[in-house]
Design a protein around this motif. Structure first.
Motif, PDB file in Angstrom:
ATOM      1  N   ILE B 181      -8.935  -4.449  -3.607  1.00  0.00           N
ATOM      2  CA  ILE B 181      -7.804  -3.514  -3.628  1.00  0.00           C
ATOM      3  C   ILE B 181      -7.715  -2.736  -2.311  1.00  0.00           C
ATOM      4  CG2 ILE B 181      -6.796  -1.525  -4.839  1.00  0.00           C
ATOM      5  CD1 ILE B 181      -6.688  -3.993  -6.536  1.00  0.00           C
ATOM      6  N   SER B 182      -8.863  -2.405  -1.728  1.00  0.00           N
ATOM      7  CA  SER B 182      -8.842  -1.656  -0.459  1.00  0.00           C
ATOM      8  C   SER B 182      -8.167  -2.478   0.629  1.00  0.00           C
ATOM      9  CB  SER B 182     -10.268  -1.301  -0.026  1.00  0.00           C
ATOM     10  OG  SER B 182     -10.871  -0.487  -1.002  1.00  0.00           O
ATOM     11  N   ALA B 183      -8.489  -3.778   0.682  1.00  0.00           N
ATOM     12  CA  ALA B 183      -7.889  -4.653   1.694  1.00  0.00           C
ATOM     13  C   ALA B 183      -6.393  -4.814   1.446  1.00  0.00           C
ATOM     14  CB  ALA B 183      -8.573  -6.021   1.686  1.00  0.00           C
ATOM     15  N   LEU B 184      -6.037  -4.951   0.161  1.00  0.00           N
ATOM     16  CA  LEU B 184      -4.632  -5.100  -0.210  1.00  0.00           C
ATOM     17  C   LEU B 184      -3.842  -3.853   0.212  1.00  0.00           C
ATOM     18  CD1 LEU B 184      -2.989  -7.266  -1.647  1.00  0.00           C
ATOM     19  CD2 LEU B 184      -3.442  -6.138  -3.814  1.00  0.00           C
ATOM     20  N   ALA B 185      -4.434  -2.672  -0.050  1.00  0.00           N
ATOM     21  CA  ALA B 185      -3.767  -1.417   0.299  1.00  0.00           C
ATOM     22  C   ALA B 185      -3.605  -1.307   1.822  1.00  0.00           C
ATOM     23  CB  ALA B 185      -4.573  -0.232  -0.239  1.00  0.00           C
ATOM     24  N   ILE B 220       2.462  -6.234  -5.803  1.00  0.00           N
ATOM     25  CA  ILE B 220       3.752  -5.627  -6.150  1.00  0.00           C
ATOM     26  C   ILE B 220       3.552  -4.160  -6.544  1.00  0.00           C
ATOM     27  CG2 ILE B 220       5.624  -5.663  -7.880  1.00  0.00           C
ATOM     28  CD1 ILE B 220       5.322  -8.761  -7.879  1.00  0.00           C
ATOM     29  N   VAL B 221       2.458  -3.879  -7.276  1.00  0.00           N
ATOM     30  CA  VAL B 221       2.152  -2.496  -7.666  1.00  0.00           C
ATOM     31  C   VAL B 221       1.946  -1.634  -6.425  1.00  0.00           C
ATOM     32  CG1 VAL B 221       0.423  -1.027  -8.780  1.00  0.00           C
ATOM     33  CG2 VAL B 221       1.160  -3.131  -9.909  1.00  0.00           C
ATOM     34  N   LEU B 222       1.143  -2.140  -5.493  1.00  0.00           N
ATOM     35  CA  LEU B 222       0.829  -1.339  -4.316  1.00  0.00           C
ATOM     36  C   LEU B 222       2.039  -1.196  -3.388  1.00  0.00           C
ATOM     37  CD1 LEU B 222      -2.845  -2.248  -3.354  1.00  0.00           C
ATOM     38  CD2 LEU B 222      -1.954  -0.563  -4.950  1.00  0.00           C
ATOM     39  N   VAL B 223       2.820  -2.265  -3.266  1.00  0.00           N
ATOM     40  CA  VAL B 223       4.033  -2.191  -2.438  1.00  0.00           C
ATOM     41  C   VAL B 223       4.946  -1.079  -2.971  1.00  0.00           C
ATOM     42  CG1 VAL B 223       6.209  -3.382  -1.897  1.00  0.00           C
ATOM     43  CG2 VAL B 223       4.023  -4.552  -1.553  1.00  0.00           C
ATOM     44  N   ASN B 228       6.781   4.055  -2.256  1.00  0.00           N
ATOM     45  CA  ASN B 228       7.311   5.329  -2.744  1.00  0.00           C
ATOM     46  C   ASN B 228       6.691   6.499  -1.990  1.00  0.00           C
ATOM     47  OD1 ASN B 228       9.058   4.299  -4.605  1.00  0.00           O
ATOM     48  ND2 ASN B 228       7.743   4.644  -6.390  1.00  0.00           N
ATOM     49  N   ALA B 229       5.376   6.434  -1.787  1.00  0.00           N
ATOM     50  CA  ALA B 229       4.686   7.523  -1.081  1.00  0.00           C
ATOM     51  C   ALA B 229       5.297   7.687   0.310  1.00  0.00           C
ATOM     52  CB  ALA B 229       3.192   7.221  -0.992  1.00  0.00           C
ATOM     53  N   PHE B 255      -7.375   4.183 -10.522  1.00  0.00           N
ATOM     54  CA  PHE B 255      -6.926   4.245  -9.127  1.00  0.00           C
ATOM     55  C   PHE B 255      -5.880   5.342  -9.012  1.00  0.00           C
ATOM     56  CE2 PHE B 255      -7.938  -0.381  -9.500  1.00  0.00           C
ATOM     57  CZ  PHE B 255      -8.920  -0.437  -8.519  1.00  0.00           C
ATOM     58  N   PHE B 256      -5.765   5.943  -7.831  1.00  0.00           N
ATOM     59  CA  PHE B 256      -4.659   6.872  -7.637  1.00  0.00           C
ATOM     60  C   PHE B 256      -4.013   6.642  -6.280  1.00  0.00           C
ATOM     61  CE2 PHE B 256      -8.129   9.125  -5.604  1.00  0.00           C
ATOM     62  CZ  PHE B 256      -7.536   9.638  -4.451  1.00  0.00           C
ATOM     63  N   VAL B 257      -2.720   6.937  -6.195  1.00  0.00           N
ATOM     64  CA  VAL B 257      -1.996   6.959  -4.922  1.00  0.00           C
ATOM     65  C   VAL B 257      -1.350   8.334  -4.830  1.00  0.00           C
ATOM     66  CG1 VAL B 257      -0.065   6.032  -3.588  1.00  0.00           C
ATOM     67  CG2 VAL B 257      -1.551   4.478  -4.870  1.00  0.00           C
ATOM     68  N   ARG B 258      -1.720   9.081  -3.790  1.00  0.00           N
ATOM     69  CA  ARG B 258      -1.263  10.467  -3.701  1.00  0.00           C
ATOM     70  C   ARG B 258      -0.480  10.679  -2.404  1.00  0.00           C
ATOM     71  NH1 ARG B 258      -5.883  13.914  -5.031  1.00  0.00           N
ATOM     72  NH2 ARG B 258      -5.023  13.383  -7.062  1.00  0.00           N
TER      73      ARG B 258
END
Lengths: 147, 336
Positions: B181-185, B220-223, B228-229, B255-258
């Motif tokens: 997930i870190s690499a994907l982000a 798709i979730v991270l995109v 949005n962020a 997981f969180f996206v802030r």
């Protein structure tokens, strides 16, 4: 480059007009042969039917192929192009509305050289046609026509 | 046997066993099998009663011998499995119906994908052609109106694309694998930075985040979340976006996206994940209102949950869980 023919296989007259306009806007002055369905495209490529008497030197530098076509669909045209020794090396660029995974996979599976989804924004489309023309008509070395 | 066949005990005695089954040969074979193999297990036969009523039985039998190892007879028991067969059949029928409904949905999406976008291209294309050819002879207001037509057309195109994506994440067969997930982000935010070179976003991504999931769906979730962020911090001169893990008291590791963007009014947080619901005007922040609904579907398909916290002008945090979430560093005990 202007002696190189572009074969545009497209049934929608609006799309034909817009594609021709986009080519013109990019100063691409090559002859464009428009086939309105898959059957006509194959007749042109094999110099049969409506194109009886055409010579093989009239083979296009690149085929711009829509997928959703009446009579013979785009994928069928692609299959026929690849199955015919006279046409199988022609560069074929799929130029269509959808980016459905199965269309993309089926196109490459049948030997498409490129897959481009027509954007809704006309200015983006003009840009896509510019890059497409530059690549396939100028940069790319097309296979020779075997006689 | 009396119940199965509708015959009396006297009628049954001495009558050939195979006569009471829909497939006498298969019944006969079962007896031969017991004699040759010394037993049969879960051999399915359909018994037919006098009145035509059929019962599916699972038949088990074994031979027995006297002390001199001479065959004495066959112990046989048949269990009525009619009900479980019926349920099995029902599941099969429902599955077939589901498959055909799915096929219809796919055909529908396919047609939308091809046929609905084509007229939009014509509207946009010929509007632009008109502006190019006759724009100079049209009053300013007329040109502006045509630009509105073009913007609406492009928005419609975006809506179609987003709806197709929403339907695709539902239909898509999941290919689960260990996903970094870190690499994907890092990959997704790299693209965002390239697309928005004028933006100044300070980014923090926790290293070592991983989960078992479908990498394409998780992308798709991270995109969407990171996109949005980026979008909702666009008015900040120096924006901050971070992604990491927390231990949520209710949901466990998440997981969180802030971000520190415009945030949202917490009283509308239930509406966030409903398709086509937006909390901002189009001119403020463009969007179709389908992104978070898409995320929710992906996360739910993974068996996880997604929720959000926010405050107007004080940023937003989106959380999601995936059952098999892990981090190389221990998950922090409290929220950062």
């Amino acid at each position: 480059m202007s002696d190189k023919i572009i074969l545009l296989v497209e049934d929608n007259p609006d799309d034909v007009a817009l594609t021709l306009r986009a080519l013109r806007k990019n100063n691409i002055a090559n002859e464009v042969v428009v086939a309105r369905d898959g059957e006509e495209a194959l007749e042109y490529l094999t110099a049969t039917g409506r194109y009886e008497g055409y010579t093989l030197t009239d083979l296009p530098q690149v085929v711009l192929l829509d997928l959703k076509l009446p009579k013979v669909g785009g994928l069928e045209v692609l299959r026929a192009i690849r199955a015919n020794p006279q046409t199988r090396l022609r560069p074929v660029v799929v130029l269509t509305s959808s980016s459905e995974e199965r269309d993309v996979i089926a196109s490459y599976d049948l030997g498409a050289n490129s897959y481009i989804r027509k954007p809704v924004d006309f200015n983006q489309f003009v840009e896509a046609v510019r890059e497409l023309g530059l690549y396939w008509l100028v940069l790319n070395q097309a296979p020779p026509v075997n006689r | 046997m009396e119940a199965l066949t509708g015959c009396t005990r006297d009628e049954l005695i001495g009558a050939p066993f195979k006569n009471y089954f829909t497939d006498p040969e298969r019944a006969e074979t079962s007896i031969k099998l017991v004699l040759s193999e010394k037993k049969v297990t879960n051999y399915e036969l359909t018994a037919r009663a006098r009145d035509g009523r059929e019962t599916v039985v699972s038949y088990n039998a074994t031979t027995f011998y006297d002390r001199d190892r001479r065959l004495q007879g066959v112990f046989a028991a048949a269990r009525d499995v009619t009900e479980s067969k019926r349920v099995e059949e029902e599941i099969r029928t429902l599955n077939a119906e589901l498959t055909s409904a799915n096929k219809e949905l796919e055909a529908f999406s396919y047609s939308v994908s091809h046929d609905l976008r084509a007229p939009l291209r014509s509207i946009d294309g010929f509007s632009q052609a008109f502006l190019d050819d006759f724009g100079s002879t049209v009053p300013e207001e007329g040109r502006e109106n045509l630009e509105r037509v073009r913007r609406a057309t492009q928005r419609m195109g975006q809506l179609i694309d987003d709806m197709l994506l929403l339907s695709r994440v539902t239909r898509r067969e999941m290919h689960m694998q260990e996903t970094d997930i870190s690499a994907l982000a890092a990959d997704v935010t790299g693209e965002l930075a390239l697309d928005n070179p004028q933006r100044d976003v300070q980014l923090t991504i926790e290293p070592g985040m991983a989960a078992t999931g479908d990498p394409q769906l998780l992308r798709i979730v991270l995109v969407n979340l990171l996109g949005n962020a980026w979008k909702f911090t666009s008015r900040r001169q120096h924006a901050h976006v971070s992604m990491g893990t927390v231990r949520d008291p209710e949901h466990g590791p998440a997981f969180f996206v802030r971000d520190d963007g415009v945030g949202f009014d917490a009283k509308y947080k239930e509406k966030l994940f409903v398709a086509f619901q937006r909390l901002h005007a189009q001119e403020e922040f463009p969007g179709t209102g389908i992104g978070l609904a898409t995320i929710q579907r992906v996360i739910r398909r993974h068996g996880g949950d997604v929720w959000a916290e926010g405050e107007v002008d004080r940023g937003a945090t989106f959380y999601f869980t995936i059952p098999d979430l892990h981090v190389s560093c221990p998950v922090k005990g409290k929220q950062p």
